[in-house]
Scaffold this motif. Structure first.
Motif: not given
Length: 232
Positions: A10-12, A14-16, A18-19, A22, A47
């Motif tokens: 989940r964290q990975t 989300f970071i992906l 967001e990256y 951005e 997602k």
């Protein structure tokens, strides 16, 4: 990206996501339209997979009544340890009361045995043990003072036990009035001492088996959670 750890995945993801968001403008300006669409599609797929995994995890938790797996597992382990300690204490109580009974039995005369075998005395002792067993069953599970009905019943049983013990004490005093043993001891004292240890022995046994059943329930629950944990 694939991982068996749901939190890490989940964290990975989300970071992906967001990256990628951005860097949307940078990619759009520096790369071809085809490349940009590819990354955008990959982000959407990631997602959707994340949302599907979260829905699946939520359904699994609801199905198995899990609110917080790690906290609930910790609570089960703590309770199991507490019950195991209580079980050990009750086993010591059983041994102690059994030893005391043997010591009194050696000194007991026919007079004491006749009084103890009387129906009135035996019935009162049986009733005390029966009420004590009900109290023990409630205590093993736990007394909730906020549950007015349950707490009221507990207090009623305590009062009933006290009344029965008082009645038993008075009955023994009347039946053995003025009698003494071969060693010169008052018969009522010997009988009351035996009854005290006999009742305590029977109550300790009842509590021991109640705790034993409770411990088995917790061990089964912990086993279930260990199986569930492998799927979270």
């Amino acid at each position: 990206f694939v991982s068996d750890d749901p939190l890490f995945a989940r964290q990975t993801l989300f970071i992906l996501v967001e990256y990628l968001v951005e860097n949307y403008n940078v990619v759009n300006e520096s790369e071809s339209d085809l490349t940009f669409k590819y990354y955008k599609k990959q982000a959407e797929r990631a997602k959707n997979r994340l949302l599907a995994a979260e829905d699946s995890l939520m359904f699994f938790k609801q199905k198995n009544r899990i609110i917080n797996y790690y906290e609930q597992s910790r609570h089960l382990s703590i309770e199991r340890e507490r019950i195991a300690n209580d079980l050990s204490d009750e086993l010591s109580n059983i041994r102690g009361e059994k030893s005391a009974l043997k010591d009194i039995d050696v000194k007991m005369t026919e007079k004491e045995r006749i009084i103890l075998s009387m129906n009135s005395i035996d019935a009162l002792r049986t009733n005390i043990i029966g009420v004590s067993a009900k109290l023990t069953a409630m205590e093993v599970v736990g007394i909730d003072s906020t549950d007015s009905g349950n707490y009221k019943r507990y207090k009623e049983l305590k009062a009933e036990k006290h009344a029965l013990e008082k009645e038993l004490n008075n009955s023994v005093s009347k039946l053995s009035a003025g009698k003494t043993s071969l060693e010169g001891a008052r018969v009522d004292i010997v009988i009351k001492e035996w009854l005290k240890h006999k009742i305590a022995y029977d109550i300790a046994r009842a509590k021991y088996w109640g705790l034993k059943r409770r411990l088995n329930e917790y061990e089964n629950k912990i086993f279930e959670y260990s199986s569930i944990g492998a799927n979270i």
